[in-house]
Design a protein around this motif. Structure first.
Motif, PDB file in Angstrom:
ATOM      1  N   PRO A 143      17.919 -14.615  11.344  1.00 61.33           N
ATOM      2  CA  PRO A 143      17.980 -14.455  12.801  1.00 61.33           C
ATOM      3  C   PRO A 143      18.323 -13.040  13.243  1.00 61.33           C
ATOM      4  O   PRO A 143      18.067 -12.678  14.396  1.00 61.33           O
ATOM      5  N   ARG A 144      18.871 -12.218  12.342  1.00 62.24           N
ATOM      6  CA  ARG A 144      19.153 -10.824  12.698  1.00 62.24           C
ATOM      7  C   ARG A 144      17.868 -10.018  12.872  1.00 62.24           C
ATOM      8  O   ARG A 144      17.876  -8.965  13.509  1.00 62.24           O
ATOM      9  N   TYR A 145      16.779 -10.484  12.258  1.00 63.80           N
ATOM     10  CA  TYR A 145      15.507  -9.774  12.311  1.00 63.80           C
ATOM     11  C   TYR A 145      14.426 -10.740  12.786  1.00 63.80           C
ATOM     12  O   TYR A 145      13.616 -11.222  11.992  1.00 63.80           O
ATOM     13  N   PRO A 146      14.417 -11.053  14.078  1.00 59.32           N
ATOM     14  CA  PRO A 146      13.492 -12.087  14.573  1.00 59.32           C
ATOM     15  C   PRO A 146      12.027 -11.706  14.438  1.00 59.32           C
ATOM     16  O   PRO A 146      11.171 -12.589  14.308  1.00 59.32           O
ATOM     17  N   ASP A 147      11.696 -10.387  14.466  1.00 57.07           N
ATOM     18  CA  ASP A 147      10.295  -9.985  14.281  1.00 57.07           C
ATOM     19  C   ASP A 147       9.832 -10.258  12.862  1.00 57.07           C
ATOM     20  O   ASP A 147       8.776 -10.832  12.640  1.00 57.07           O
ATOM     21  N   ALA A 148      10.630  -9.814  11.898  1.00 55.24           N
ATOM     22  CA  ALA A 148      10.329  -9.983  10.474  1.00 55.24           C
ATOM     23  C   ALA A 148      11.466  -9.371   9.684  1.00 55.24           C
ATOM     24  O   ALA A 148      12.057  -8.364  10.090  1.00 55.24           O
ATOM     25  N   ILE A 149      11.750  -9.936   8.536  1.00 59.30           N
ATOM     26  CA  ILE A 149      12.845  -9.408   7.730  1.00 59.30           C
ATOM     27  C   ILE A 149      12.400  -8.225   6.875  1.00 59.30           C
ATOM     28  O   ILE A 149      13.221  -7.454   6.395  1.00 59.30           O
ATOM     29  N   SER A 150      11.081  -8.023   6.707  1.00 57.10           N
ATOM     30  CA  SER A 150      10.540  -6.836   6.045  1.00 57.10           C
ATOM     31  C   SER A 150       9.669  -6.104   7.055  1.00 57.10           C
ATOM     32  O   SER A 150       8.690  -6.677   7.547  1.00 57.10           O
ATOM     33  N   SER A 151      10.031  -4.852   7.361  1.00 53.30           N
ATOM     34  CA  SER A 151       9.305  -4.168   8.431  1.00 53.30           C
ATOM     35  C   SER A 151       9.440  -2.661   8.306  1.00 53.30           C
ATOM     36  O   SER A 151      10.284  -2.151   7.558  1.00 53.30           O
ATOM     37  N   ASP A 152       8.610  -1.946   9.056  1.00 56.91           N
ATOM     38  CA  ASP A 152       8.674  -0.486   9.187  1.00 56.91           C
ATOM     39  C   ASP A 152       8.605   0.187   7.811  1.00 56.91           C
ATOM     40  O   ASP A 152       9.531   0.882   7.379  1.00 56.91           O
ATOM     41  N   ILE A 153       7.483  -0.042   7.139  1.00 57.31           N
ATOM     42  CA  ILE A 153       7.265   0.451   5.786  1.00 57.31           C
ATOM     43  C   ILE A 153       6.042   1.357   5.786  1.00 57.31           C
ATOM     44  O   ILE A 153       4.981   0.980   6.294  1.00 57.31           O
ATOM     45  N   VAL A 154       6.187   2.554   5.227  1.00 57.06           N
ATOM     46  CA  VAL A 154       5.098   3.519   5.116  1.00 57.06           C
ATOM     47  C   VAL A 154       4.798   3.745   3.632  1.00 57.06           C
ATOM     48  O   VAL A 154       5.704   4.047   2.852  1.00 57.06           O
ATOM     49  N   ILE A 155       3.516   3.621   3.268  1.00 58.05           N
ATOM     50  CA  ILE A 155       3.064   3.854   1.887  1.00 58.05           C
ATOM     51  C   ILE A 155       1.988   4.922   1.977  1.00 58.05           C
ATOM     52  O   ILE A 155       0.879   4.650   2.423  1.00 58.05           O
ATOM     53  N   ARG A 156       2.290   6.137   1.550  1.00 58.69           N
ATOM     54  CA  ARG A 156       1.456   7.295   1.907  1.00 58.69           C
ATOM     55  C   ARG A 156       1.275   8.240   0.716  1.00 58.69           C
ATOM     56  O   ARG A 156       2.225   8.576   0.008  1.00 58.69           O
ATOM     57  N   GLY A 157       0.019   8.664   0.498  1.00 62.34           N
ATOM     58  CA  GLY A 157      -0.261   9.769  -0.407  1.00 62.34           C
ATOM     59  C   GLY A 157      -0.016   9.486  -1.870  1.00 62.34           C
ATOM     60  O   GLY A 157       0.199  10.414  -2.661  1.00 62.34           O
ATOM     61  N   ASN A 158      -0.073   8.222  -2.273  1.00 60.55           N
ATOM     62  CA  ASN A 158       0.152   7.860  -3.676  1.00 60.55           C
ATOM     63  C   ASN A 158      -1.165   7.848  -4.453  1.00 60.55           C
ATOM     64  O   ASN A 158      -2.228   7.595  -3.892  1.00 60.55           O
ATOM     65  N   THR A 159      -1.076   8.128  -5.750  1.00 61.00           N
ATOM     66  CA  THR A 159      -2.216   8.021  -6.661  1.00 61.00           C
ATOM     67  C   THR A 159      -1.980   6.812  -7.543  1.00 61.00           C
ATOM     68  O   THR A 159      -0.965   6.735  -8.246  1.00 61.00           O
ATOM     69  N   ILE A 160      -2.919   5.860  -7.509  1.00 58.43           N
ATOM     70  CA  ILE A 160      -2.719   4.569  -8.159  1.00 58.43           C
ATOM     71  C   ILE A 160      -3.858   4.323  -9.136  1.00 58.43           C
ATOM     72  O   ILE A 160      -5.024   4.300  -8.745  1.00 58.43           O
ATOM     73  N   HIS A 161      -3.508   4.141 -10.396  1.00 55.29           N
ATOM     74  CA  HIS A 161      -4.503   3.836 -11.430  1.00 55.29           C
ATOM     75  C   HIS A 161      -4.399   2.344 -11.782  1.00 55.29           C
ATOM     76  O   HIS A 161      -4.587   1.510 -10.912  1.00 55.29           O
TER      77      HIS A 161
END
Length: 455
Positions: free
Chosen positions: A250-268
């Motif tokens: 209830p402390r995070y009514p929008d979502a309990i996981s939020s405001d996450i940026v994943i940027r500029g990574n190289t993924i193999h």
């Protein structure tokens, strides 16, 4: 519906703010001796490492220095106002004795080699290596799988088997934490796990394990907020990033996981950047941009299922590139492991279900079930804006549930070359068929209540 860019998280908003006192405490000063691994003369420096951490924290904080050399440890616990610096040429190796981590029956989800719990203003930095020596743990897991004949045929049973393997780095109930520069390798299971934490930065790191290492996710933000994952190199045996959210709060009514940026990574090698499969607590305001994928099994996945679902919304994938990624796009409310025998899996899926990787989808006649709050997945307002992918096998799938279709999926400035097209079921997608080229059949494959809304 396209949401405003103003609602997207920014890197400045997401990242940690760290300030460490100007004090250095070397682990050598507290008795660390190093380990002659090559000579099989193993010495654990756990107590010396912990003593240096405790001494530095008691003095008000500072840098705990691990100099060049080989150092074998069991679990250690970093504290507030500590920078744990792994110098160039230093190799910190995790012990492989289960007793170090609480014994064979310990809960692997609750302990790591490096633990940051109930702390703030903490960094792990340097040009050195933290290696979990995961191969020993992986073979133990495979031996357990071999011990029960069910696991030879049932992929779902394997996934539900209790996993006692520790994490490499576990951050729990903490804030303002940064992991920078270090090589994190060969975790027994997941490499870097965030749990109930916020304002965390993971940047400029190398996270690696062999593609055959089971369940070796690189980064798992779970029930966490304001996270920046930037400029890392990732090649692992499972998800590159997996954002999860179990149990509403209830402390995070929008979502309990939020405001996450994943940027500029190289993924193999990996199974892509994912949301799920646990999403009952909700996931919102995620930005994934300017990443490069080479040879991954998947690109982007939203993967959830009945009984594990919640609200997933305001997700943007922007300006990403993929080469030889098997399936660039997977957005699904069905997430179930297939039988290990692929022919048996395809028999079970026929005639209108299908198998993709390790998962199985039921036929399009799958009946609707009652909608259950915080249990039935709800996927909406997802935008893919700017994607170039070549060498794909299957362009992708968007499969919602009959009781909860995917809504507001927008594909814009997308160019995917693939052998098979994009499958839609219980999903409304805004885009154009010409986004998918090179297919041997139709570019858009529509099943029950799948709709392409041409832009």
């Amino acid at each position: 519906m396209i949401f405003s860019p103003l609602s997207l998280p920014s890197a400045a908003h997401a990242q940690a703010t760290i300030s460490i006192p100007d004090r250095t405490c070397s682990v050598v000063d507290d008795g660390a001796e190093g380990s002659l691994i090559w000579a099989q003369l193993t010495h654990y420096d756990t107590k010396a490492f912990q003593a240096a951490i405790d001494r530095c924290a008691a003095a008000g904080g500072g840098t705990v220095e691990v100099p060049a050399g080989e150092w074998m440890i069991g679990p250690i616990y970093l504290k507030s106002n500590i920078r744990f610096n792994i110098a160039k040429g230093a190799e910190v190796l995790g012990g492989t004795d289960p007793e170090l981590f609480g014994g064979p029956e310990a809960d692997g989800e609750r302990i790591g080699l490096i633990n940051i719990a109930d702390a703030e203003n903490v960094e792990v930095t340097g040009e050195g290596l933290i290696d979990g020596q995961g191969a020993v743990w992986w073979e133990r897991m495979r031996a357990l799988w071999r011990s029960d004949p069910r696991f030879a045929t049932d992929g779902q049973a394997r996934q539900q088997f209790p996993d006692r393997r520790p994490r490499l780095v576990l951050v729990s109930n903490s804030r303002n934490v940064a992991l920078r520069g270090v090589t994190f390798a060969n975790s027994p299971s997941f490499h870097l796990v965030l749990s109930d934490s916020e304002y965390v930065t993971i940047a400029g790191a190398r996270i690696t394990s062999p593609a055959h290492g089971p369940n070796t996710d690189a980064i798992d933000p779970t029930r966490s907020r304001h996270v920046l994952i930037a400029d890392n190199f990732i090649s692992v045996g499972d998800d590159a990033v997996a954002i999860k959210s179990s149990d509403p709060d209830p402390r995070y009514p929008d979502a309990i996981s939020s405001d996450i940026v994943i940027r500029g990574n190289t993924i193999h090698a990996s199974r892509g950047i994912c949301i799920g499969s646990q999403t009952s607590g909700g996931v919102t305001r995620v930005l994934v941009e300017n990443n490069v994928f080479v040879g991954s099994m998947y690109g982007f996945r939203i993967k959830t299922a009945r009984g594990r679902g919640g609200e997933i919304s305001d997700i943007t994938f922007r300006n990403n590139r993929m080469t030889d990624v098997d399936v660039p796009l997977v957005f699904t409310s069905y997430y179930a492991y297939r039988p290990m025998d692929r022919r048996e899996a395809e028999r079970q899926a026929a005639p209108t279900g299908f198998v993709l990787g390790n998962q199985i989808w039921p036929g399009e006649d799958d009946p609707a079930r009652p909608f259950v709050a915080d249990s039935t997945p709800r996927i909406s307002k997802v935008t893919v804006d700017g994607l170039e992918a070549t060498g794909a096998d299957w362009a992708g799938v968007a499969t919602g549930l009959p009781e909860s279709p995917i809504e507001g999926l927008v594909l814009r400035n997308v160019k995917v070359e693939a052998k098979k097209g994009f499958l839609l079921r219980n999903a409304s997608v805004e885009g154009r068929p010409e986004m998918f080229t090179g297919t041997t059949g139709p570019a858009i494959i529509t099943q029950r209540d799948g709709r392409l809304l041409s832009r």
